[in-house]
Structure formats: C-alpha cells, structure tokens
Design an enzyme around this catalytic site. Structure first.
Site, PDB file in Angstrom:
ATOM      1  N   CYS A 169       0.797  -1.224   0.000  1.00  0.00           N
ATOM      2  CA  CYS A 169       0.000   0.000   0.000  1.00  0.00           C
ATOM      3  C   CYS A 169       0.832   1.278   0.000  1.00  0.00           C
ATOM      4  O   CYS A 169       0.338   2.337  -0.387  1.00  0.00           O
ATOM      5  CB  CYS A 169      -0.938   0.001   1.210  1.00  0.00           C
ATOM      6  SG  CYS A 169      -2.236  -1.260   1.108  1.00  0.00           S
ATOM      7  N   PHE A 197     -10.382  -4.956  -0.518  1.00  0.00           N
ATOM      8  CA  PHE A 197      -9.460  -4.627  -1.600  1.00  0.00           C
ATOM      9  C   PHE A 197     -10.105  -4.619  -2.979  1.00  0.00           C
ATOM     10  O   PHE A 197     -11.042  -5.370  -3.253  1.00  0.00           O
ATOM     11  CB  PHE A 197      -8.276  -5.595  -1.595  1.00  0.00           C
ATOM     12  CG  PHE A 197      -7.301  -5.327  -0.482  1.00  0.00           C
ATOM     13  CD1 PHE A 197      -6.331  -4.353  -0.612  1.00  0.00           C
ATOM     14  CD2 PHE A 197      -7.375  -6.032   0.708  1.00  0.00           C
ATOM     15  CE1 PHE A 197      -5.449  -4.089   0.414  1.00  0.00           C
ATOM     16  CE2 PHE A 197      -6.498  -5.781   1.745  1.00  0.00           C
ATOM     17  CZ  PHE A 197      -5.519  -4.798   1.604  1.00  0.00           C
ATOM     18  N   HIS A 242      -3.483   7.601   2.199  1.00  0.00           N
ATOM     19  CA  HIS A 242      -3.898   6.303   1.646  1.00  0.00           C
ATOM     20  C   HIS A 242      -4.910   5.654   2.588  1.00  0.00           C
ATOM     21  O   HIS A 242      -4.616   5.435   3.767  1.00  0.00           O
ATOM     22  CB  HIS A 242      -2.702   5.370   1.480  1.00  0.00           C
ATOM     23  CG  HIS A 242      -3.099   3.959   1.165  1.00  0.00           C
ATOM     24  ND1 HIS A 242      -3.501   3.568  -0.093  1.00  0.00           N
ATOM     25  CD2 HIS A 242      -3.209   2.861   1.951  1.00  0.00           C
ATOM     26  CE1 HIS A 242      -3.820   2.280  -0.065  1.00  0.00           C
ATOM     27  NE2 HIS A 242      -3.650   1.837   1.170  1.00  0.00           N
ATOM     28  N   ASN A 259      -9.714  -0.401  -1.092  1.00  0.00           N
ATOM     29  CA  ASN A 259      -8.271  -0.221  -0.965  1.00  0.00           C
ATOM     30  C   ASN A 259      -7.634  -0.902  -2.171  1.00  0.00           C
ATOM     31  O   ASN A 259      -7.555  -2.120  -2.229  1.00  0.00           O
ATOM     32  CB  ASN A 259      -7.775  -0.845   0.343  1.00  0.00           C
ATOM     33  CG  ASN A 259      -6.275  -0.707   0.536  1.00  0.00           C
ATOM     34  OD1 ASN A 259      -5.537  -0.403  -0.396  1.00  0.00           O
ATOM     35  ND2 ASN A 259      -5.821  -0.950   1.753  1.00  0.00           N
TER      36      ASN A 259
END
Length: 392
Positions: free
Chosen positions: A166, A217, A307, A340
């Site tokens: 990430c 995700f 993020h 994500n």
C-alpha cells in the site's frame, strides 16, 4: 514563484525553481464492477462454499469497510478457465501470474494514456518511467511492457518497484521526485497497477484475514506525471512535491506479513496495525514538517491526502490529529468508490482532493495550500510527502 526567502503557508524556503511538481493524473480499471451489496453471494458462489458462519462474518466485514463499489479483474470467465483458483492447497502461482501479468500491464497502459492526455504533451517527451506493482512477477518486468505499450523510446530510463504494498504509490512519488529534481528537463511517468487475483483464495476459518481482504481490496491502476519547472504554456502544475521522507518502524516486520507461495500471495495482518500507526504517525509527520521548514502547528490548516488502508486507520488519524471531518473526505471517498486498491489508491485520493479544492475555490472558500501525502505499507513503512496545492 519569485526568488529569495519566501514564507508560503508557514513554510520558509528559498525559491522553488527545480522543485518536482505533479503535472497530471490518470486512472484506469478492469471491466468488472462489484457492488458491495452483492459481493458476498458472488464470492461464495465462485468458490463453491456454503459455510453460513463464514458467510455471516464476511457480511459483517463488508458493512464495516465503508466500501460500496470496487473494480476487479476476476470474472466468471476466469473462474471457468481456472477452476483450481477456487480450491485450497493447489500450486496455482503460475496460473495467477498468467492472468495478472498482462492484466496489470494493460491497466497501467490505460491509466498512463489518460494521464498523458491530461498532461498535454506527447509520450515521446517522457524521459523516465517509474513502475509500481505488487501483483506481478517476471523478467523483464512490467516497466518494459508498459514502455512498449505506450510507444516510448527504448532509451527511456526505467525503475521498477516490486512488492511494496500500500505504500508503493507514495514511494513511487518519492523516487519520481528525486529523478525529476536531479535531471533538468526530465519528465517522469509514475504508473501503479494492482490486482487481487494474485492473492485470491476460497474462504477458510484458518485464514481470517482473507475475508478482510475480500471485503476491502479492489483492482485498478493509477498514473502521475512528475517534472520540475513546468512549461506553463502547455503544462498545468497541480501539486509541488516539496519534501519527501520514508521511515520504517523497527520490529514490526510481522505486523503486515505477505509471502509469495505456490498458492499466490498469502497475507497476515495483525489486529494492532491501526493502533501502531496511530501511536507513531504524529512523530513522523512532525519530522516531515520540520524537514520542509513548515512553521505552522494547526493540523487543520493542512490538507491530508492519506492512503485509505481501511476505515479504522482513517478514524485513528482523525482522532490523533483532531482533524475536522472534511479533512479526510478525499480518502474516504476513494475507499468508498474503489476500495483499498493498494499502491494505486493515492492517485484516486489526489484526484478527489483536486476536485474538492476546485469546487471550494469556485465558491470563494479558502483552501489549504500546504499538506501531507501519506501512505503506510509492510515494514511497517511510512511514506510521506509535504506538498503544496498549486490550484488554490
């Protein structure tokens, strides 16, 4: 910007000629759009699993992630061609890479083309390429295939950043910044591309984190053009990348543990990850501000491009810095719309931040000129850039 000592939004600095600047952004996604409300039934159908307890757990997780939609490479056609992906314990890394390698390259090409179009200059003006992915593995790497797909000169200087997770997008920004500032006239294309197929697995009570990944995700690609001394007749400077730093927390290697196995990538994520980030992020940000010469102490006067590793991480950052609710709105929007998407997600956050900034400017509302671009990855590694919004 003029010469001499300047005070801009609390930062004392010399003239900023030669500072790296974000000149354009681009994104791309696979064709499969997944609605969170339908994810659970589809996932259990594709994996031929009917465990009611696991299904109930995934349903709960899907509600807590705040994700509503995300894009994925996985499709019914892929499952029909590779039914072994739905079975546990089989060596399928070859099949996964056969899917992932071309998929991430194509998404990276599409995102880069969108970025180049927004940039306004021909691809032949790109001098350097930084490519980020944790979803492929091959020699030569995706950087070469991306350059070929864009028709870039074989003389382009390439850098490949593999398996950074990430934090990879902001790590790529740091590398692109260094290249741009040390090679006058250069234009650096940063491309990131990820797919969850590399770690796709059937549900199992022995691997609780896999369900978190399923609920959180997504796939996609992002691209950023970076260069110093913008040519204002053809380029639009968006963010100045003033100062970049990286820091890893000692003895946290097992907090985010990812391993490439015969079954693809297997992840383990410690429950205390959000707490560890909260306990260490303020010192990291203070160091970044100090290195940049930022004199302000009110965190709410900064913008925050973070993020969105998950809602718990965003919530803890908001609490630690006592941030107003709108300060993390771009990060929360990106998480809601795309999940994500690992290294790519910071591109989506920056796009939303620009959109919100321009909207506020049109209403005559004051924007934050200076702020942080932050990401967290395996290590635990912190990546940070002190940046200046040039659109305010």
């Amino acid at each position: 910007m003029g010469s001499g000592d300047l005070m801009q939004g609390g930062v004392t600095q010399k003239a900023t000629a030669g500072k790296a600047t974000i000149l354009a952004l681009g994104k791309a996604f696979p064709n499969q759009l997944v609605m969170q409300d339908f994810l659970v039934d589809g996932y259990f159908k594709n994996t031929n699993c009917d465990d009611p307890e696991l299904k109930e757990k995934l349903t709960r997780l899907c509600k807590t992630t705040t994700v509503k939609t995300r894009y994925v490479v996985m499709s019914e056609e892929i499952m029909q061609k590779y039914p072994e992906l739905a079975l546990e314990g089989l060596p399928t890394v070859k099949q996964r890479l056969d899917i992932c390698n071309p998929a991430v390259t194509q998404m990276a090409i599409d995102a880069s083309k969108a970025c180049i179009k927004s940039w306004g200059r021909p691809a032949s003006d790109i001098t350097h390429l930084v490519y980020v992915s944790s979803s492929e593995a091959r020699l030569p790497g995706g950087d070469l295939y991306l350059a070929k797909g864009l028709g870039i000169s074989p003389e382009v200087s390439r850098v490949m950043l593999y398996f950074m997770g990430c934090s990879g997008g902001v790590a790529g920004l740091r590398v692109a910044k260094d290249i741009a500032e040390n090679n006058p006239g250069s234009r650096v294309l940063l491309a990131t591309s990820e797919t969850t197929i590399i770690g796709f697995k059937p549900p199992s009570a022995d691997r609780p984190y896999d369900l978190v990944g399923v609920a959180l995700f997504g796939d996609g690609a992002g691209a950023i053009m970076v260069g110093a001394d913008p040519v204002l007749t053809v380029e639009t400077p968006l963010f100045q990348l003033h100062t970049a730093i990286q820091h890893f927390l000692p003895d946290t290697e097992n907090t985010i543990d990812g391993r490439l196995t015969e079954e693809g990538i297997s992840f383990k994520l410690a429950r205390e990850l959000p707490q560890i980030i909260e306990e260490n992020i303020e010192n990291f940000c203070k160091k970044l501000m100090k290195n940049a010469g930022y004199k302000g102490r009110d965190y709410n006067k900064l913008f925050w491009a973070v993020h969105p590793g998950g809602p718990a991480i965003l919530n803890r950052l908001e609490k630690r810095f006592d941030l107003l609710p709108d300060k993390l709105s771009a990060s929360r929007r990106a998480l809601t719309d795309y999940g994500n998407a690992s290294s790519n997600t910071i591109v989506y956050v920056l796009e939303y931040m620009l959109e919100e900034s321009l909207k506020m400017k049109s209403k005559g509302v004051e924007n934050s000129e200076w702020g942080m671009i932050l990401a967290f990855g395996p290590g635990i590694t912190f990546e940070g850039v002190m940046a200046r919004n040039l659109t305010v």
